[in-house]
Design a protein around this motif. Sequence first.
Motif, PDB file in Angstrom:
ATOM      1  N   ASN A 153       0.797  -1.226   0.000  1.00  0.00           N
ATOM      2  CA  ASN A 153       0.000   0.000   0.000  1.00  0.00           C
ATOM      3  C   ASN A 153       0.830   1.275   0.000  1.00  0.00           C
ATOM      4  O   ASN A 153       0.276   2.375   0.032  1.00  0.00           O
ATOM      5  CB  ASN A 153      -0.974   0.008   1.181  1.00  0.00           C
ATOM      6  CG  ASN A 153      -0.261  -0.072   2.515  1.00  0.00           C
ATOM      7  OD1 ASN A 153       0.967  -0.080   2.571  1.00  0.00           O
ATOM      8  ND2 ASN A 153      -1.039  -0.156   3.587  1.00  0.00           N
ATOM      9  N   THR A 154       2.155   1.150  -0.044  1.00  0.00           N
ATOM     10  CA  THR A 154       3.003   2.346  -0.091  1.00  0.00           C
ATOM     11  C   THR A 154       3.578   2.614  -1.479  1.00  0.00           C
ATOM     12  O   THR A 154       4.220   3.634  -1.704  1.00  0.00           O
ATOM     13  CB  THR A 154       4.173   2.227   0.901  1.00  0.00           C
ATOM     14  OG1 THR A 154       5.034   1.146   0.500  1.00  0.00           O
ATOM     15  CG2 THR A 154       3.670   2.001   2.312  1.00  0.00           C
ATOM     16  N   VAL A 155       3.348   1.691  -2.414  1.00  0.00           N
ATOM     17  CA  VAL A 155       3.840   1.885  -3.782  1.00  0.00           C
ATOM     18  C   VAL A 155       2.907   2.840  -4.513  1.00  0.00           C
ATOM     19  O   VAL A 155       1.689   2.628  -4.570  1.00  0.00           O
ATOM     20  CB  VAL A 155       3.924   0.541  -4.537  1.00  0.00           C
ATOM     21  CG1 VAL A 155       4.348   0.772  -5.988  1.00  0.00           C
ATOM     22  CG2 VAL A 155       4.918  -0.387  -3.843  1.00  0.00           C
ATOM     23  N   VAL A 160       6.290   3.405  -9.884  1.00  0.00           N
ATOM     24  CA  VAL A 160       6.142   2.589 -11.095  1.00  0.00           C
ATOM     25  C   VAL A 160       6.645   3.354 -12.310  1.00  0.00           C
ATOM     26  O   VAL A 160       7.300   2.796 -13.196  1.00  0.00           O
ATOM     27  CB  VAL A 160       4.673   2.169 -11.291  1.00  0.00           C
ATOM     28  CG1 VAL A 160       4.522   1.301 -12.538  1.00  0.00           C
ATOM     29  CG2 VAL A 160       4.158   1.431 -10.065  1.00  0.00           C
ATOM     30  N   LEU A 161       6.374   4.652 -12.345  1.00  0.00           N
ATOM     31  CA  LEU A 161       6.836   5.478 -13.449  1.00  0.00           C
ATOM     32  C   LEU A 161       8.361   5.447 -13.559  1.00  0.00           C
ATOM     33  O   LEU A 161       8.915   5.350 -14.662  1.00  0.00           O
ATOM     34  CB  LEU A 161       6.341   6.912 -13.275  1.00  0.00           C
ATOM     35  CG  LEU A 161       6.781   7.906 -14.361  1.00  0.00           C
ATOM     36  CD1 LEU A 161       6.206   7.490 -15.707  1.00  0.00           C
ATOM     37  CD2 LEU A 161       6.328   9.325 -14.001  1.00  0.00           C
ATOM     38  N   ALA A 162       9.033   5.523 -12.428  1.00  0.00           N
ATOM     39  CA  ALA A 162      10.502   5.496 -12.438  1.00  0.00           C
ATOM     40  C   ALA A 162      11.020   4.182 -13.020  1.00  0.00           C
ATOM     41  O   ALA A 162      12.019   4.156 -13.757  1.00  0.00           O
ATOM     42  CB  ALA A 162      11.033   5.699 -11.019  1.00  0.00           C
ATOM     43  N   ILE A 163      10.326   3.084 -12.716  1.00  0.00           N
ATOM     44  CA  ILE A 163      10.741   1.771 -13.215  1.00  0.00           C
ATOM     45  C   ILE A 163      10.612   1.701 -14.732  1.00  0.00           C
ATOM     46  O   ILE A 163      11.525   1.257 -15.436  1.00  0.00           O
ATOM     47  CB  ILE A 163       9.908   0.657 -12.560  1.00  0.00           C
ATOM     48  CG1 ILE A 163      10.244   0.563 -11.071  1.00  0.00           C
ATOM     49  CG2 ILE A 163      10.143  -0.691 -13.247  1.00  0.00           C
ATOM     50  CD1 ILE A 163       9.312  -0.357 -10.293  1.00  0.00           C
ATOM     51  N   ILE A 164       9.479   2.139 -15.261  1.00  0.00           N
ATOM     52  CA  ILE A 164       9.277   2.012 -16.705  1.00  0.00           C
ATOM     53  C   ILE A 164      10.046   3.084 -17.483  1.00  0.00           C
ATOM     54  O   ILE A 164      10.468   2.845 -18.614  1.00  0.00           O
ATOM     55  CB  ILE A 164       7.779   2.021 -17.066  1.00  0.00           C
ATOM     56  CG1 ILE A 164       7.113   3.341 -16.688  1.00  0.00           C
ATOM     57  CG2 ILE A 164       7.071   0.858 -16.401  1.00  0.00           C
ATOM     58  CD1 ILE A 164       5.641   3.408 -17.128  1.00  0.00           C
TER      59      ILE A 164
END
Length: 427
Positions: A153-155, A160-164
Amino acid sequence: MRHTNYTLSPTRINNAKPKAKPYKLTDGGGLYLLIIPSGAKSWRYQYKLGCTRGEVSIGKFPEIGVADARDRHFECRAMVERGEDPAELRRKELEERKDRNLKAKQGGDDDFEAFSKRWITERLKTKSKTYRAQIESRLERFVWPEIGAKALNTVKPLHVLAIIEARRATPNTAEGVRIIIQQVYNYAIQKLLVEVNPALPLRGVIEVPAAAHHKHLKEAELGAFWRSVEKQGAHFVTIAATKMLMYSMCRKSEVLRATWDEIDLDKAVWEIPAGRMKMKQPHRVYLSSQALEIFRFLKAIGEARGYVFPSVLRGAVPLGDVTLNHFFKRLDFGVEEFSPHGTRGTAATLLREHGFGREVVELLLAHAERNHTAAAYHHHELPEERRRALQYLADQIDRLAATSAVDQQKVAETVQQSSLLYTGTEG
């Protein structure tokens, strides 16, 4: 900087057998596949950084597929261009993985890494072992180092944007990773562990290139193609295999690995077992008179055992994919980049344009039904329609090949009328 002249294919890799000593299959640009006597296969990249030569392991095959290996290769080459050492980064990744595994054993199952492993176990249990390994490999390389230790619940979308974004240079990989994260959170929502999916708002952030479809031929081009096959002067087995691709509408691997025990010349059928089919369902090909002529010719001059289309150099193995690919590249009939796979689209389009139903054509292409009950029923469905369609296809190819380009339009009008005899429809 992206290397485009790659040479390996999944089929070639799968067919590569271990030898007494380790050996390499080179893919290009320093990327190669190492095959050791035990049969294990692993991707490696050789590079030169300054005056020093280095090598880094990319991962095992098939856990790391061809596309993923090339994406990783691209990233490593970019690092070398910047003066960074890919092997050093790999060492750090392995150390971080050990740390995460240790923390996972000590902690619970409410962090992203632990829950994503649960998702693989529970939701992907019906998938193949190879597929599950590929999914886990992407998580391990791209996702867990960034958000693996975070509570679900902290993601946030920002994470996610940084990963992609870090994968933007390889858009297919980037979108594939985003979809995995989205699927993990869909499952977490179903389990009432979270209420929001942080990957969902990021759909479309990475623009994925349109899939490249195999080119198919128009009727005039098909006639020119068929004439060029005969004129090229290739070995008769290569020519026969090329013609059978069109006559059968089967995939390249299904044709090249055909064995004589699958062929019943008296009944004019070819029974391909499920293990050789892409969809893992048996497939029956109703042979046209032209296809039968090819099989009878090959049987008369060969030993009629083992492979129907044997290698020209080694009769105990089938004709190679590369041989057929090179033959298609040598054909000069006015159309560039026509591949063996394009024969299926060409045949399917021709039949649909001349009145054969979609259901018949789909059965000829051996496309899997989503409904397994329907799939079992369709295996033996419409035999007469399928036989009639393949005979019409072979007859039409003969007509087109025998006709000059100037007369193609007149033939098309005549053929439109004759097609009614095969389809049983009226204008």
